[in-house]
Design a protein around this motif. Structure first.
Motif, PDB file in Angstrom:
ATOM      1  N   LEU A  46      -3.891  43.996  46.233  1.00  0.00           N
ATOM      2  CA  LEU A  46      -3.168  45.012  47.119  1.00  0.00           C
ATOM      3  C   LEU A  46      -2.746  45.960  45.785  1.00  0.00           C
ATOM      4  N   VAL A  47      -2.499  45.821  44.543  1.00  0.00           N
ATOM      5  CA  VAL A  47      -1.674  45.880  43.694  1.00  0.00           C
ATOM      6  C   VAL A  47      -2.628  47.596  43.042  1.00  0.00           C
ATOM      7  N   ARG A  48      -3.870  46.852  42.905  1.00  0.00           N
ATOM      8  CA  ARG A  48      -5.483  47.995  43.206  1.00  0.00           C
ATOM      9  C   ARG A  48      -4.958  49.047  43.800  1.00  0.00           C
ATOM     10  N   HIS A  49      -5.330  48.451  45.389  1.00  0.00           N
ATOM     11  CA  HIS A  49      -5.281  48.971  45.968  1.00  0.00           C
ATOM     12  C   HIS A  49      -4.241  50.569  46.528  1.00  0.00           C
ATOM     13  N   SER A  50      -2.821  49.522  46.085  1.00  0.00           N
ATOM     14  CA  SER A  50      -1.454  50.571  46.517  1.00  0.00           C
ATOM     15  C   SER A  50      -1.514  51.719  44.907  1.00  0.00           C
ATOM     16  N   VAL A  51      -2.084  50.969  43.642  1.00  0.00           N
ATOM     17  CA  VAL A  51      -1.741  52.478  42.513  1.00  0.00           C
ATOM     18  C   VAL A  51      -2.825  53.434  43.283  1.00  0.00           C
ATOM     19  N   ALA A  52      -4.527  52.945  43.752  1.00  0.00           N
ATOM     20  CA  ALA A  52      -5.220  53.715  44.072  1.00  0.00           C
ATOM     21  C   ALA A  52      -4.315  54.884  44.991  1.00  0.00           C
ATOM     22  N   GLU A  53      -4.420  54.818  46.058  1.00  0.00           N
ATOM     23  CA  GLU A  53      -3.119  55.192  46.712  1.00  0.00           C
ATOM     24  C   GLU A  53      -2.011  55.807  45.962  1.00  0.00           C
ATOM     25  N   GLU A  54      -1.297  55.513  45.961  1.00  0.00           N
ATOM     26  CA  GLU A  54      -0.364  56.465  45.260  1.00  0.00           C
ATOM     27  C   GLU A  54      -0.693  57.538  44.138  1.00  0.00           C
ATOM     28  N   GLU A  55      -1.876  57.869  43.545  1.00  0.00           N
ATOM     29  CA  GLU A  55      -2.345  58.840  42.624  1.00  0.00           C
ATOM     30  C   GLU A  55      -3.436  59.331  42.520  1.00  0.00           C
ATOM     31  N   LYS A  74       7.394  57.615  53.052  1.00  0.00           N
ATOM     32  CA  LYS A  74       7.317  56.747  53.537  1.00  0.00           C
ATOM     33  C   LYS A  74       6.105  55.259  52.771  1.00  0.00           C
ATOM     34  N   GLU A  75       5.752  55.882  52.886  1.00  0.00           N
ATOM     35  CA  GLU A  75       4.449  55.224  52.249  1.00  0.00           C
ATOM     36  C   GLU A  75       4.855  54.194  51.092  1.00  0.00           C
ATOM     37  N   ILE A  76       5.401  55.040  50.581  1.00  0.00           N
ATOM     38  CA  ILE A  76       5.889  55.331  49.109  1.00  0.00           C
ATOM     39  C   ILE A  76       6.441  53.906  48.965  1.00  0.00           C
ATOM     40  N   ASP A  77       7.897  53.820  49.732  1.00  0.00           N
ATOM     41  CA  ASP A  77       8.586  53.268  50.052  1.00  0.00           C
ATOM     42  C   ASP A  77       8.117  51.416  50.363  1.00  0.00           C
ATOM     43  N   ASP A  78       7.033  51.687  51.423  1.00  0.00           N
ATOM     44  CA  ASP A  78       6.155  50.465  52.167  1.00  0.00           C
ATOM     45  C   ASP A  78       5.933  49.824  50.670  1.00  0.00           C
ATOM     46  N   HIS A  79       5.174  51.120  49.740  1.00  0.00           N
ATOM     47  CA  HIS A  79       5.031  50.128  48.464  1.00  0.00           C
ATOM     48  C   HIS A  79       5.682  49.134  47.466  1.00  0.00           C
ATOM     49  N   SER A  80       6.811  49.928  47.839  1.00  0.00           N
ATOM     50  CA  SER A  80       7.523  49.333  46.859  1.00  0.00           C
ATOM     51  C   SER A  80       8.398  48.214  46.539  1.00  0.00           C
ATOM     52  N   GLU A  83       5.448  45.471  46.474  1.00  0.00           N
ATOM     53  CA  GLU A  83       5.231  45.397  45.149  1.00  0.00           C
ATOM     54  C   GLU A  83       6.744  44.176  44.867  1.00  0.00           C
ATOM     55  N   GLN A  84       7.898  44.352  44.798  1.00  0.00           N
ATOM     56  CA  GLN A  84       9.420  43.318  44.653  1.00  0.00           C
ATOM     57  C   GLN A  84       8.663  42.104  45.052  1.00  0.00           C
ATOM     58  N   ILE A  85       8.117  41.884  46.446  1.00  0.00           N
ATOM     59  CA  ILE A  85       8.283  40.727  47.177  1.00  0.00           C
ATOM     60  C   ILE A  85       6.653  40.143  46.385  1.00  0.00           C
ATOM     61  N   MET A  86       5.609  41.245  46.339  1.00  0.00           N
ATOM     62  CA  MET A  86       4.773  40.416  44.521  1.00  0.00           C
ATOM     63  C   MET A  86       4.847  40.204  43.597  1.00  0.00           C
ATOM     64  N   ILE A 103       5.537  34.427  50.502  1.00  0.00           N
ATOM     65  CA  ILE A 103       4.062  35.120  51.355  1.00  0.00           C
ATOM     66  C   ILE A 103       4.232  35.500  52.901  1.00  0.00           C
ATOM     67  N   GLY A 104       5.157  35.105  53.490  1.00  0.00           N
ATOM     68  CA  GLY A 104       4.937  35.164  54.771  1.00  0.00           C
ATOM     69  C   GLY A 104       5.656  36.158  55.071  1.00  0.00           C
ATOM     70  N   LEU A 105       6.402  36.915  53.896  1.00  0.00           N
ATOM     71  CA  LEU A 105       7.493  38.194  54.283  1.00  0.00           C
ATOM     72  C   LEU A 105       6.177  39.646  53.231  1.00  0.00           C
ATOM     73  N   LEU A 106       5.453  38.813  52.552  1.00  0.00           N
ATOM     74  CA  LEU A 106       4.041  39.651  52.105  1.00  0.00           C
ATOM     75  C   LEU A 106       3.547  40.222  53.171  1.00  0.00           C
ATOM     76  N   MET A 107       2.927  39.175  54.029  1.00  0.00           N
ATOM     77  CA  MET A 107       1.376  38.538  54.876  1.00  0.00           C
ATOM     78  C   MET A 107       2.624  39.984  56.216  1.00  0.00           C
ATOM     79  N   ASN A 108       3.387  39.667  56.663  1.00  0.00           N
ATOM     80  CA  ASN A 108       4.343  40.412  57.203  1.00  0.00           C
ATOM     81  C   ASN A 108       4.639  42.238  57.278  1.00  0.00           C
ATOM     82  N   GLU A 109       4.992  42.470  56.180  1.00  0.00           N
ATOM     83  CA  GLU A 109       4.797  43.879  55.179  1.00  0.00           C
ATOM     84  C   GLU A 109       3.464  44.154  55.081  1.00  0.00           C
ATOM     85  N   ILE A 110       2.934  43.584  54.784  1.00  0.00           N
ATOM     86  CA  ILE A 110       1.342  44.237  54.458  1.00  0.00           C
ATOM     87  C   ILE A 110       0.686  45.445  55.614  1.00  0.00           C
TER      88      ILE A 110
END
Length: 187
Positions: A46-55, A74-80, A83-86, A103-110
């Motif tokens: 997820l971190v690798r994916h998010s960084v690539a999307e943001e770049e 909005k997408e960057i806010d979702d990532h933030s 990322e805090q949950i992770m 982990i439940g919160l992360l799965m729902n968010e993602i």
């Protein structure tokens, strides 16, 4: 899964891989130590994916979509949030009560983020961006993921140019730490 094609194909492949890891977590009983291994694997992806999307993806969203700035923000806010949950999850053991909540919160968010991208963002981008640009973005995203961090860095910049400058260094340190600790690998 094979990673190739335009940016949308690449990112959907990532989504399926993360969903597969989530399925492995859900298949194990609470407290099973492998849940932490899979949570670490999901975080790394997820971190690798998010960084690539943001770049690369979100600058293209800003360029090609009529309301691109709003959508990208909005997408960057979702990532933030994810990322805090992770980051919070990083210090938990599978046997911790907090692990299951996080982990439940992360799965729902993602899962919500994936659904939004696949049902809204990707179709809009496919309709407005030239095919050559989407192909080029696919190559850039694949390259960025090779150098991206594998651990959450919530305070790191998430917009160009700072994110493009700092991510490779953080990625190198993260991959070294992962190799030394065996993070994301089963015993």
């Amino acid at each position: 899964m094979a990673h190739e094609g335009n940016v949308i194909t690449e990112l959907v492949t990532d989504h399926r891989e993360v969903e597969e890891i989530f399925g492995r977590i859900e298949a194990l009983p609470p407290g099973d130590k492998d849940r932490k291994v899979y949570a670490d694997q999901a975080t790394m992806e997820l971190v690798r994916h998010s960084v690539a999307e943001e770049e690369h993806l979100y600058p293209a969203v800003r360029r090609y979509l009529p309301d691109g700035d709003t959508v990208a923000d909005k997408e960057i806010d979702d990532h933030s949030r994810a990322e805090q949950i992770m980051k919070d999850l990083e210090s938990c053991k599978a046997s911790d009560a907090e692990f299951d909540r996080l982990i439940g919160l992360l799965m729902n968010e993602i899962r919500s983020h994936i659904a939004d991208e696949e049902e809204n963002l990707f179709p809009m981008l496919r309709d407005t961006a030239p095919a050559e640009a989407l192909d080029e973005l696919g190559d850039k995203v694949r390259q960025a993921k090779k150098l991206a961090p594998t651990r959450p860095h919530p305070s790191a910049p998430d917009k160009p140019p700072a994110n493009k400058l700092l991510a490779p260094g953080a990625g190198l340190v993260d991959r070294l730490r992962d190799a030394l600790t065996g993070r994301g690998k089963k015993d």
